[in-house]
Design an enzyme around this catalytic site. Structure first.
Site, PDB file in Angstrom:
ATOM      1  N   GLU A  70      -5.722 -42.669  14.080  1.00 40.03           N
ATOM      2  CA  GLU A  70      -6.565 -41.503  14.367  1.00 40.03           C
ATOM      3  C   GLU A  70      -5.845 -40.169  14.195  1.00 40.03           C
ATOM      4  O   GLU A  70      -6.415 -39.229  13.648  1.00 40.03           O
ATOM      5  CB  GLU A  70      -7.112 -41.590  15.808  1.00 40.03           C
ATOM      6  CG  GLU A  70      -7.991 -40.382  16.131  1.00 40.03           C
ATOM      7  CD  GLU A  70      -8.562 -40.369  17.536  1.00 40.03           C
ATOM      8  OE1 GLU A  70      -8.279 -41.299  18.316  1.00 40.03           O
ATOM      9  OE2 GLU A  70      -9.282 -39.404  17.850  1.00 40.03           O
ATOM     10  N   ASP A 135      -5.976 -46.793  17.376  1.00 41.54           N
ATOM     11  CA  ASP A 135      -6.414 -45.670  18.209  1.00 41.54           C
ATOM     12  C   ASP A 135      -5.412 -45.598  19.356  1.00 41.54           C
ATOM     13  O   ASP A 135      -5.439 -46.413  20.273  1.00 41.54           O
ATOM     14  CB  ASP A 135      -7.832 -45.902  18.742  1.00 41.54           C
ATOM     15  CG  ASP A 135      -8.430 -44.623  19.321  1.00 41.54           C
ATOM     16  OD1 ASP A 135      -7.652 -43.725  19.701  1.00 41.54           O
ATOM     17  OD2 ASP A 135      -9.668 -44.549  19.390  1.00 41.54           O
ATOM     18  N   ILE A 137      -4.858 -43.553  21.882  1.00 44.67           N
ATOM     19  CA  ILE A 137      -5.594 -43.475  23.155  1.00 44.67           C
ATOM     20  C   ILE A 137      -7.065 -43.378  22.786  1.00 44.67           C
ATOM     21  O   ILE A 137      -7.499 -42.379  22.198  1.00 44.67           O
ATOM     22  CB  ILE A 137      -5.202 -42.254  24.015  1.00 44.67           C
ATOM     23  CG1 ILE A 137      -3.748 -42.365  24.488  1.00 44.67           C
ATOM     24  CG2 ILE A 137      -6.136 -42.134  25.225  1.00 44.67           C
ATOM     25  CD1 ILE A 137      -3.301 -41.244  25.438  1.00 44.67           C
ATOM     26  N   THR A 140      -9.848 -40.425  25.131  1.00 47.70           N
ATOM     27  CA  THR A 140      -8.906 -39.398  25.608  1.00 47.70           C
ATOM     28  C   THR A 140      -9.506 -38.619  26.786  1.00 47.70           C
ATOM     29  O   THR A 140      -8.792 -38.259  27.731  1.00 47.70           O
ATOM     30  CB  THR A 140      -8.521 -38.442  24.456  1.00 47.70           C
ATOM     31  OG1 THR A 140      -8.051 -39.238  23.373  1.00 47.70           O
ATOM     32  CG2 THR A 140      -7.420 -37.483  24.869  1.00 47.70           C
ATOM     33  N   ASP A 296     -12.189 -47.031  16.573  1.00 48.05           N
ATOM     34  CA  ASP A 296     -12.919 -47.055  17.848  1.00 48.05           C
ATOM     35  C   ASP A 296     -13.598 -48.401  18.095  1.00 48.05           C
ATOM     36  O   ASP A 296     -14.191 -48.596  19.175  1.00 48.05           O
ATOM     37  CB  ASP A 296     -13.997 -45.954  17.872  1.00 48.05           C
ATOM     38  CG  ASP A 296     -13.419 -44.571  18.151  1.00 48.05           C
ATOM     39  OD1 ASP A 296     -12.422 -44.488  18.882  1.00 48.05           O
ATOM     40  OD2 ASP A 296     -13.968 -43.579  17.627  1.00 48.05           O
TER      41      ASP A 296
HETATM   42  N1  LIG Z   1     -20.458 -37.564  18.303  1.00 46.68           N
HETATM   43  C1  LIG Z   1     -19.868 -38.715  18.579  1.00 46.68           C
HETATM   44  N2  LIG Z   1     -20.601 -39.835  18.589  1.00 46.68           N
HETATM   45  C2  LIG Z   1     -20.029 -41.014  18.868  1.00 46.68           C
HETATM   46  N3  LIG Z   1     -18.705 -41.159  19.136  1.00 46.68           N
HETATM   47  C3  LIG Z   1     -17.929 -40.061  19.131  1.00 46.68           C
HETATM   48  C4  LIG Z   1     -18.471 -38.796  18.852  1.00 46.68           C
HETATM   49  N4  LIG Z   1     -17.466 -37.907  18.926  1.00 46.68           N
HETATM   50  C5  LIG Z   1     -16.346 -38.597  19.212  1.00 46.68           C
HETATM   51  N5  LIG Z   1     -16.632 -39.903  19.322  1.00 46.68           N
HETATM   52  C6  LIG Z   1     -15.691 -40.991  19.558  1.00 46.68           C
HETATM   53  O1  LIG Z   1     -15.910 -41.572  20.803  1.00 46.68           O
HETATM   54  C7  LIG Z   1     -14.674 -42.106  21.215  1.00 46.68           C
HETATM   55  C8  LIG Z   1     -14.718 -42.358  22.656  1.00 46.68           C
HETATM   56  O2  LIG Z   1     -15.799 -43.222  22.806  1.00 46.68           O
HETATM   57  P1  LIG Z   1     -16.246 -43.709  24.140  1.00 46.68           P
HETATM   58  O3  LIG Z   1     -17.144 -44.869  23.951  1.00 46.68           O
HETATM   59  O4  LIG Z   1     -15.044 -43.882  24.981  1.00 46.68           O
HETATM   60  O5  LIG Z   1     -17.095 -42.531  24.640  1.00 46.68           O
HETATM   61  S1  LIG Z   1     -17.104 -42.035  26.043  1.00 46.68           S
HETATM   62  O6  LIG Z   1     -15.926 -41.211  26.203  1.00 46.68           O
HETATM   63  O7  LIG Z   1     -17.153 -43.143  26.964  1.00 46.68           O
HETATM   64  O8  LIG Z   1     -18.321 -41.298  26.082  1.00 46.68           O
HETATM   65  C9  LIG Z   1     -13.714 -41.073  20.849  1.00 46.68           C
HETATM   66  O9  LIG Z   1     -12.461 -41.703  20.703  1.00 46.68           O
HETATM   67  P2  LIG Z   1     -11.116 -40.931  21.128  1.00 46.68           P
HETATM   68  O10 LIG Z   1     -11.090 -39.658  20.314  1.00 46.68           O
HETATM   69  O11 LIG Z   1     -10.090 -41.920  20.690  1.00 46.68           O
HETATM   70  O12 LIG Z   1     -11.189 -40.713  22.590  1.00 46.68           O
HETATM   71  C10 LIG Z   1     -14.258 -40.558  19.531  1.00 46.68           C
HETATM   72  O13 LIG Z   1     -13.683 -41.147  18.411  1.00 46.68           O
HETATM   73 MG   LIG Z   2     -11.304 -43.505  20.014  1.00 47.83          MG
HETATM   74 MG   LIG Z   3      -9.796 -38.582  19.625  1.00 42.44          MG
HETATM   75 MG   LIG Z   4      -8.136 -41.716  20.301  1.00 40.73          MG
END
Ligand SMILES: Nc1ncnc2c1ncn2[C@@H]1O[C@H](COP(=O)(O)OS(=O)(=O)O)[C@@H](OP(=O)(O)O)[C@H]1O
Ligand SMILES: [Mg+2]
Ligand SMILES: [Mg+2]
Ligand SMILES: [Mg+2]
Length: 356
Positions: A70, A135, A137, A140, A296
């Site tokens: 990522e 990924d 983290i 995050t 993810d």
């Molecule tokens: N718009 C949109 N739609 C769907 N998914 C998105 C979106 N934006 C970001 N992301 C990605 O969501 C990752 C985190 O997903 P989660 O399932 O943990 O979401 S949540 O934090 O519980 O809501 C998060 O992963 P990390 O960046 O590794 O935290 C993102 O890759």
């Molecule tokens: Mg992620």
């Molecule tokens: Mg991220």
């Molecule tokens: Mg991440």
């Protein structure tokens, strides 16, 4: 006799264990070195450091493999104090287990080498050869709020996921522990928490304590049979921008589900349903343009399937990890025990069909 992909699995589990040790250190620091990415999402010193440690371990063992990860180093090259903070973490995070640390290749030579290592995760992905998805983290935002997050690593061969490992420092070790409504915030990594979920294609899925020493034996995990759909529990995202929560409420109503959804960040959701702590994971598109990222989903998708689940997108197609860094051919995710997946998918399609 060691099974196929035994070495890949061992290296992946140890790499995830070591990277989780780094994220746990950052978790206990007040200042987590958070910066904002171009898409406005947060990234911390923990994300960069964990990615560096995992890629270093893969390069020490599988130097010819490609990597889709990522994060990238551009922001660190422009910010020496941030780079040095991460380097200090990477340099000083080692496994207690000396043999395992040796297997992972030991300490990265210096800060510049660390930046180059972070950028080795820039593969375009695709349908040919061996490609790891990282990924460092996942979730995050969950990591920052003291909720759930996961350190995620998967190996794809010719576009198919063969090995998946998830490190979840803030989930209970006990597979039978019930999910609590507050699991998405104010969690700890005290005793009794921290679990590694793993799967190899065709060999089932396991959980074991994350720990810091030698890896303990894994226990087989399986999804819980759902006799009455109305008693099932949804495991959903925390962020309303990541999955359409009003549509999932309508789907729950159609299925007669009365229990409140358990909301938690990250692929901890896949691990939780794979061990029967929850039942159904829905991710419903919130925009026409967002493409899910392979890092993810790759590890969690395999772990759920190897635990007896079925995972498709909202059209009923399998997730296709072979088309690049994103799941460009898929829309959303529907994961459930195989026996009820069809019924859940029908409800999803009825609700989404009413939109147009
Ligand atoms: N718009 C949109 N739609 C769907 N998914 C998105 C979106 N934006 C970001 N992301 C990605 O969501 C990752 C985190 O997903 P989660 O399932 O943990 O979401 S949540 O934090 O519980 O809501 C998060 O992963 P990390 O960046 O590794 O935290 C993102 O890759
Ligand atoms: Mg992620
Ligand atoms: Mg991220
Ligand atoms: Mg991440």
């Amino acid at each position: 006799m060691a099974g196929i992909y035994a070495k890949e699995l061992e290296v992946a589990q140890l790499a995830v264990q070591r990277a989780s040790q780094l994220t746990k250190r950052v978790f206990h620091e007040k200042a987590k070195g958070t910066v904002s990415k171009d898409d406005k999402s947060p990234v911390t010193i923990g994300d960069f450091g964990a990615q560096a440690l995992i890629i270093a371990a893969l390069q020490a063992n599988f130097p010819g493999d490609e990597i889709v990860a990522e994060e990238e180093s551009a922001q660190l090259r422009a910010d020496a104090p941030l780079r040095d903070q991460i380097w200090e973490l990477v340099r000083t995070t080692q496994l207690d287990n000396v043999a395992a640390e040796g297997l992972l290749g030991g300490v990265v030579p210096d800060a510049d080498a660390m930046l180059d290592i972070i950028d080795k995760g820039n593969s375009a992905g695709g349908a040919r050869g061996r490609i790891w998805a990282i990924d460092p983290i996942d979730g995050t935002k969950g990591f920052l709020r003291g909720g759930q997050y996961a350190v995620c690593l998967a190996l794809m061969v010719d576009g198919d996921v063969k090995v998946g490992v998830l490190g979840c420092p803030n989930l209970p070790v006990d597979d039978a522990a019930p999910l609590t409504a507050g699991i998405g915030a104010n969690q700890t990594d005290d005793d009794g928490r921290g679990v590694i979920f793993s799967a190899v294609l065709g060999q089932g899925a396991t959980s074991r304590p994350l720990g810091t020493g030698a890896l303990l034996d894994g226990k087989k995990i399986a999804m819980k049979p759902v006799d009455e759909l109305s008693s099932a529990t949804f495991c959903e995202s925390v962020e309303s921008g990541h999955s359409n929560q009003s549509e999932s409420a309508q789907i729950g109503q159609k299925l007669g589900i009365t229990k409140p959804s358990v909301r938690m960040d990250s692929q901890a959701k896949y691990g939780s349903i794979a061990r029967g702590a929850g039942d159904i994971y829905l991710r419903l598109p919130t925009s026409k343009t967002y493409q899910e990222k392979i890092w993810d989903h790759a590890a969690g998708e395999l772990i759920v399937r190897e635990a007896g689940g079925q995972v498709t997108d909202t059209t009923g197609s399998r997730l296709d990890f072979s088309v690049g860094r994103t799941l460009a051919s898929n829309r959303g995710v529907v994961a459930a025990p195989a026996a009820i997946h069809g019924q859940v998918l029908t409800a999803v399609q009825e609700v989404l069909g009413q939109k147009e």
